[in-house]
Write a protein that holds these residues in place. Structure first.
Motif: not given
Length: 361
Positions: A208-229
């Motif tokens: 589960g932690k491994l999956l969470g890390e994978y998601i966090a990495y791939n959410k960067v710049g993804a459509i629907g995610s918050d733009a990073l300041e």
């Protein structure tokens, strides 16, 4: 397009933790000669053997401990079958002539795995067939229809993933499924929604932690995610923050004076800016230049009248690194609330998306 193989087990080997009880696998396989070696082996590192034993009267027993349920190989005299192992007593039955159809009892995770396998392997075969049809079709005019078929199959897979996870929120197979099926669709936000359905225990497991890390990495710049300041300097040295444009649609446009495809794309970006800049839309250019003079000349020559920033670090531009930009031109369209609503809009696609969001009249 690539082929997909769902049973590519790319998860790293997880460290074994001491638990109060371990697993025991008792097997009865008719037709096995005495002293046949039976082993439990890691699916990712086949040199890692969890347990080994020898048959006697077609019976064997394997014992050991694992940190949490996971997928392993059961190697019977050199022939391997999958088993989803748990720290519980498990029973394996079958015949030497039909090892691939061994029955496994005692493990709820193995039961979930079999259901997952029976649902998804046919869908992956269907997806691979669609990819093959696209790659073999010489007539470009026929490919859009084949691509629709491919996309429809991908959507079926996502629906099955959602159904599987929603009914097995406390199963260790659910994060395993989410991890390995992620290669089939480029949608980290969908993956995140499924992940958040899982129980806290499963999210806090190793997988589960491994999956969470994978998601966090791939959410960067993804459509629907918050733009990073981010904040960088404009040509006059004034610091400009992305958040200063909050309330507008903003196109973050990564480019450089030395990038020929960027320079070819710039007239389309200029046209979009001129058409929509009075409709709550603007552009924030981020240059991957190193030479300030070349950057400024390109801005002037291409008529880029919107805000431009750069740290003049080339490919090491900190904002480009933040957004994991690996090629330019690349862009991200941000809505007034700071959400990414589109990306990599080229040519007429940029104007079409802005028309959709802001109207063309």
């Amino acid at each position: 397009m690539k082929k997909f193989f769902l049973l590519l087990f790319i998860l790293p080997v997880l460290a074994f933790a001491q638990t109060n009880r371990g697993f025991s696998v008792t097997g009865t396989i008719a037709g096995l000669p005495d002293s046949t070696e039976v082993k439990l082996i890691s699916t990712t590192q086949e040199s890692t053997v969890l347990a080994t034993g020898l048959t006697k009267g077609s019976i064997f027993t394997l014992k050991g401990q694992i940190s949490e349920p996971g997928l392993y190989w059961l190697d019977v005299g050199g022939e391997k079958v999958h088993i989803y192992l748990e720290n519980v007593p498990m029973m394996v039955k079958g015949t030497k002539a039909d090892l691939k159809n061994l029955s496994v009892a005692g493990s709820a995770s193995h039961k979930d795995f079999i259901q997952f396998r029976d649902i998804f392997n046919p869908l992956v075969a269907e997806l691979n067939a669609a990819v093959g049809d696209i790659n073999r079709e010489p007539d470009e005019s026929k490919k859009p229809e084949l691509i629709k078929k491919y996309e429809a199959t991908t959507e079926k897979i996502k629906q099955q993933v959602e159904s599987f996870v929603s009914t097995r929120k406390s199963s260790y197979v659910s994060p395993f499924l989410l991890y390995i099926s992620a290669q089939l669709y480029d949608d980290p936000m969908f993956l995140d929604r499924q992940y958040l359905q899982l129980t806290e225990e499963i999210r806090n497991s190793n997988i589960g932690k491994l999956l969470g890390e994978y998601i966090a990495y791939n959410k960067v710049g993804a459509i629907g995610s918050d733009a990073l300041e981010f904040t960088q300097a404009d040509p006059a040295g004034n610091m400009v923050a992305l958040s200063s444009f909050r309330g507008k649609y903003v196109l973050i446009d990564f480019w450089a004076s030395w990038c020929k495809p960027c320079r070819v794309e710039n007239p389309h970006v200029v046209k979009a800016f001129q058409k929509f800049n009075n409709k709550n839309f603007t552009i924030l250019g981020v240059s991957l230049d190193q030479e300030k003079e070349a950057w400024l000349k390109a801005i002037d020559k291409d008529g880029l009248t919107w805000t431009q920033v750069s740290d003049l670090k080339g490919w090491s531009n900190e904002t480009a690194q933040l957004y994991r930009v690996q090629g330019i031109p690349q862009n991200f369209l941000i809505d007034p609330n700071g959400k990414i609503v589109a990306k990599n809009l080229r040519g007429a696609d940029l104007e079409a998306k802005l028309c959709e969001l802001l109207g063309c009249n």
